[in-house]
Design a protein around this motif. Structure first.
Motif, PDB file in Angstrom:
ATOM      1  N   LEU A 135      -2.483   4.445   3.302  1.00 40.92           N
ATOM      2  CA  LEU A 135      -2.198   2.938   3.623  1.00 40.92           C
ATOM      3  C   LEU A 135      -2.008   2.141   2.701  1.00 40.92           C
ATOM      4  O   LEU A 135      -2.240   1.032   1.820  1.00 40.92           O
ATOM      5  CB  LEU A 135      -1.845   2.323   4.970  1.00 40.92           C
ATOM      6  N   ARG A 136      -3.693   1.473   2.855  1.00 45.05           N
ATOM      7  CA  ARG A 136      -4.630   0.667   2.320  1.00 45.05           C
ATOM      8  C   ARG A 136      -4.602   0.563  -0.265  1.00 45.05           C
ATOM      9  O   ARG A 136      -4.788  -0.488  -0.786  1.00 45.05           O
ATOM     10  CB  ARG A 136      -6.291  -0.513   2.554  1.00 45.05           C
ATOM     11  N   GLU A 137      -4.947   1.902   0.371  1.00 49.17           N
ATOM     12  CA  GLU A 137      -4.650   2.578  -1.516  1.00 49.17           C
ATOM     13  C   GLU A 137      -3.548   2.044  -1.489  1.00 49.17           C
ATOM     14  O   GLU A 137      -3.274   2.162  -2.846  1.00 49.17           O
ATOM     15  CB  GLU A 137      -5.147   3.422  -1.721  1.00 49.17           C
ATOM     16  N   GLU A 138      -2.570   2.508  -1.468  1.00 54.13           N
ATOM     17  CA  GLU A 138      -0.918   2.127  -1.561  1.00 54.13           C
ATOM     18  C   GLU A 138      -0.690   0.782  -1.554  1.00 54.13           C
ATOM     19  O   GLU A 138      -0.298   0.175  -2.027  1.00 54.13           O
ATOM     20  CB  GLU A 138       0.349   3.226  -0.351  1.00 54.13           C
ATOM     21  N   ASP A 139      -1.210  -0.013  -0.661  1.00 55.59           N
ATOM     22  CA  ASP A 139      -0.557  -1.378  -0.963  1.00 55.59           C
ATOM     23  C   ASP A 139      -1.744  -2.210  -2.033  1.00 55.59           C
ATOM     24  O   ASP A 139      -0.549  -2.881  -2.435  1.00 55.59           O
ATOM     25  CB  ASP A 139      -1.157  -1.664   0.893  1.00 55.59           C
ATOM     26  N   GLU A 140      -3.136  -1.363  -1.605  1.00 59.81           N
ATOM     27  CA  GLU A 140      -3.725  -2.251  -3.534  1.00 59.81           C
ATOM     28  C   GLU A 140      -2.984  -1.631  -4.304  1.00 59.81           C
ATOM     29  O   GLU A 140      -2.788  -2.465  -5.310  1.00 59.81           O
ATOM     30  CB  GLU A 140      -4.661  -1.880  -3.410  1.00 59.81           C
ATOM     31  N   TYR A 141      -2.514  -0.889  -4.450  1.00 58.26           N
ATOM     32  CA  TYR A 141      -1.460   0.291  -6.103  1.00 58.26           C
ATOM     33  C   TYR A 141      -0.160  -0.992  -5.970  1.00 58.26           C
ATOM     34  O   TYR A 141       0.372  -0.750  -7.356  1.00 58.26           O
ATOM     35  CB  TYR A 141      -1.434   1.396  -6.270  1.00 58.26           C
TER      36      TYR A 141
END
Length: 143
Positions: free
Chosen positions: A137-143
Protein backbone atom coordinates in the motif's frame (compact mmCIF):
# COMPACT_ATOMS: atom_id res chain seq x y z
CA UNK A 1 38.51 -33.06 43.09
CA UNK A 2 35.81 -30.54 42.10
CA UNK A 3 36.08 -31.43 38.43
CA UNK A 4 34.61 -34.88 39.14
CA UNK A 5 31.40 -33.39 40.53
CA UNK A 6 31.10 -30.33 38.28
CA UNK A 7 28.04 -31.72 36.53
CA UNK A 8 26.09 -32.16 39.78
CA UNK A 9 23.82 -29.27 40.75
CA UNK A 10 21.74 -28.73 43.85
CA UNK A 11 18.88 -26.79 42.26
CA UNK A 12 15.87 -28.70 41.07
CA UNK A 13 14.64 -28.41 37.49
CA UNK A 14 11.54 -26.46 38.58
CA UNK A 15 13.58 -23.81 40.41
CA UNK A 16 15.92 -23.22 37.49
CA UNK A 17 15.21 -19.93 35.79
CA UNK A 18 16.57 -19.34 32.30
CA UNK A 19 19.13 -16.61 31.92
CA UNK A 20 18.36 -13.58 29.79
CA UNK A 21 20.94 -14.84 27.31
CA UNK A 22 19.10 -18.14 26.82
CA UNK A 23 15.79 -16.35 26.31
CA UNK A 24 17.24 -13.89 23.78
CA UNK A 25 19.13 -16.67 21.98
CA UNK A 26 16.05 -18.89 21.58
CA UNK A 27 14.01 -15.91 20.39
CA UNK A 28 16.61 -14.87 17.83
CA UNK A 29 16.91 -18.46 16.52
CA UNK A 30 13.34 -18.54 15.22
CA UNK A 31 13.50 -14.99 13.88
CA UNK A 32 16.59 -16.00 11.88
CA UNK A 33 15.09 -19.18 10.40
CA UNK A 34 12.44 -17.48 8.26
CA UNK A 35 14.79 -15.04 6.44
CA UNK A 36 17.35 -17.80 5.89
CA UNK A 37 14.78 -20.13 4.31
CA UNK A 38 13.33 -17.20 2.37
CA UNK A 39 16.75 -16.55 0.83
CA UNK A 40 17.22 -20.23 -0.05
CA UNK A 41 13.81 -20.34 -1.75
CA UNK A 42 14.59 -17.10 -3.60
CA UNK A 43 17.86 -18.53 -4.95
CA UNK A 44 16.12 -21.77 -5.97
CA UNK A 45 13.28 -19.88 -7.67
CA UNK A 46 15.68 -17.63 -9.57
CA UNK A 47 17.80 -20.56 -10.72
CA UNK A 48 14.87 -22.70 -11.88
CA UNK A 49 11.55 -20.79 -11.88
CA UNK A 50 9.56 -23.54 -13.57
CA UNK A 51 10.45 -26.06 -10.90
CA UNK A 52 10.69 -23.92 -7.73
CA UNK A 53 8.55 -20.91 -8.61
CA UNK A 54 5.62 -22.21 -6.59
CA UNK A 55 7.82 -22.22 -3.47
CA UNK A 56 8.50 -18.54 -3.96
CA UNK A 57 4.85 -17.74 -4.64
CA UNK A 58 3.53 -19.69 -1.64
CA UNK A 59 6.51 -19.30 0.70
CA UNK A 60 4.59 -17.76 3.62
CA UNK A 61 1.92 -20.43 3.61
CA UNK A 62 4.34 -23.34 3.17
CA UNK A 63 6.62 -21.99 5.90
CA UNK A 64 3.66 -21.50 8.24
CA UNK A 65 2.43 -25.04 7.63
CA UNK A 66 5.89 -26.51 8.27
CA UNK A 67 6.33 -24.29 11.33
CA UNK A 68 2.93 -25.40 12.63
CA UNK A 69 3.88 -29.06 12.30
CA UNK A 70 7.29 -28.51 13.88
CA UNK A 71 6.03 -26.45 16.81
CA UNK A 72 3.08 -28.75 17.47
CA UNK A 73 5.39 -31.76 17.56
CA UNK A 74 7.90 -30.18 19.93
CA UNK A 75 5.23 -28.72 22.21
CA UNK A 76 3.40 -32.03 22.48
CA UNK A 77 6.54 -34.14 23.02
CA UNK A 78 8.93 -31.89 24.98
CA UNK A 79 6.83 -29.04 26.46
CA UNK A 80 8.95 -26.55 24.55
CA UNK A 81 8.95 -24.92 21.16
CA UNK A 82 11.63 -25.91 18.67
CA UNK A 83 13.94 -23.05 19.64
CA UNK A 84 13.26 -23.45 23.37
CA UNK A 85 14.09 -27.14 23.17
CA UNK A 86 17.26 -26.30 21.22
CA UNK A 87 18.49 -24.27 24.22
CA UNK A 88 17.15 -26.69 26.83
CA UNK A 89 14.24 -24.53 27.99
CA UNK A 90 10.87 -26.00 28.98
CA UNK A 91 7.39 -24.58 29.49
CA UNK A 92 5.99 -25.35 32.92
CA UNK A 93 2.30 -24.84 33.62
CA UNK A 94 1.77 -22.58 36.59
CA UNK A 95 -1.70 -23.09 37.94
CA UNK A 96 -3.70 -24.26 40.88
CA UNK A 97 -1.42 -25.54 43.65
CA UNK A 98 -3.79 -28.43 44.33
CA UNK A 99 -3.40 -29.84 40.85
CA UNK A 100 -0.48 -32.07 40.06
CA UNK A 101 2.07 -30.46 37.78
CA UNK A 102 2.74 -32.47 34.66
CA UNK A 103 6.27 -33.45 33.90
CA UNK A 104 7.94 -31.23 31.33
CA UNK A 105 8.85 -34.29 29.26
CA UNK A 106 5.18 -35.33 29.03
CA UNK A 107 4.25 -32.46 26.72
CA UNK A 108 1.77 -29.66 27.18
CA UNK A 109 -1.94 -30.26 27.75
CA UNK A 110 -4.10 -29.62 24.67
CA UNK A 111 -5.38 -26.21 25.78
CA UNK A 112 -1.92 -24.80 26.50
CA UNK A 113 -0.51 -26.49 23.41
CA UNK A 114 -2.93 -24.77 21.05
CA UNK A 115 -2.55 -21.42 22.81
CA UNK A 116 1.19 -21.74 22.35
CA UNK A 117 0.78 -22.71 18.68
CA UNK A 118 -1.38 -19.65 18.08
CA UNK A 119 1.25 -17.35 19.58
CA UNK A 120 4.20 -19.13 17.95
CA UNK A 121 2.79 -19.70 14.46
CA UNK A 122 -0.47 -17.91 13.68
CA UNK A 123 0.34 -14.45 15.02
CA UNK A 124 3.76 -14.26 13.29
CA UNK A 125 2.09 -15.35 10.03
CA UNK A 126 -0.54 -12.64 10.35
CA UNK A 127 2.17 -10.11 11.21
CA UNK A 128 4.16 -10.99 8.06
CA UNK A 129 1.05 -10.77 5.87
CA UNK A 130 0.04 -7.45 7.40
CA UNK A 131 3.55 -6.04 6.92
CA UNK A 132 3.50 -7.09 3.25
CA UNK A 133 0.08 -5.49 2.77
CA UNK A 134 1.22 -2.24 4.37
CA UNK A 135 4.39 -2.26 2.29
CA UNK A 136 2.47 -2.74 -0.95
CA UNK A 137 0.00 0.00 0.00
CA UNK A 138 2.89 2.37 0.72
CA UNK A 139 4.47 1.58 -2.64
CA UNK A 140 1.17 2.26 -4.41
CA UNK A 141 0.77 5.51 -2.50
CA UNK A 142 4.29 6.66 -3.40
CA UNK A 143 3.80 5.69 -7.03
Amino acid sequence: MAEHGAHITTASAVDDQPSIFEVVAQDSLMTAVRPALHHVVKVLAESNPARYGFLWKWFDEIFTLLDLLLQQHYLSKTSASFSENFYGLKRIIMGDTHKLQRLASAGLPKKQLWKSVIFLVLLPYLKVKLEKLISSLREEDEY
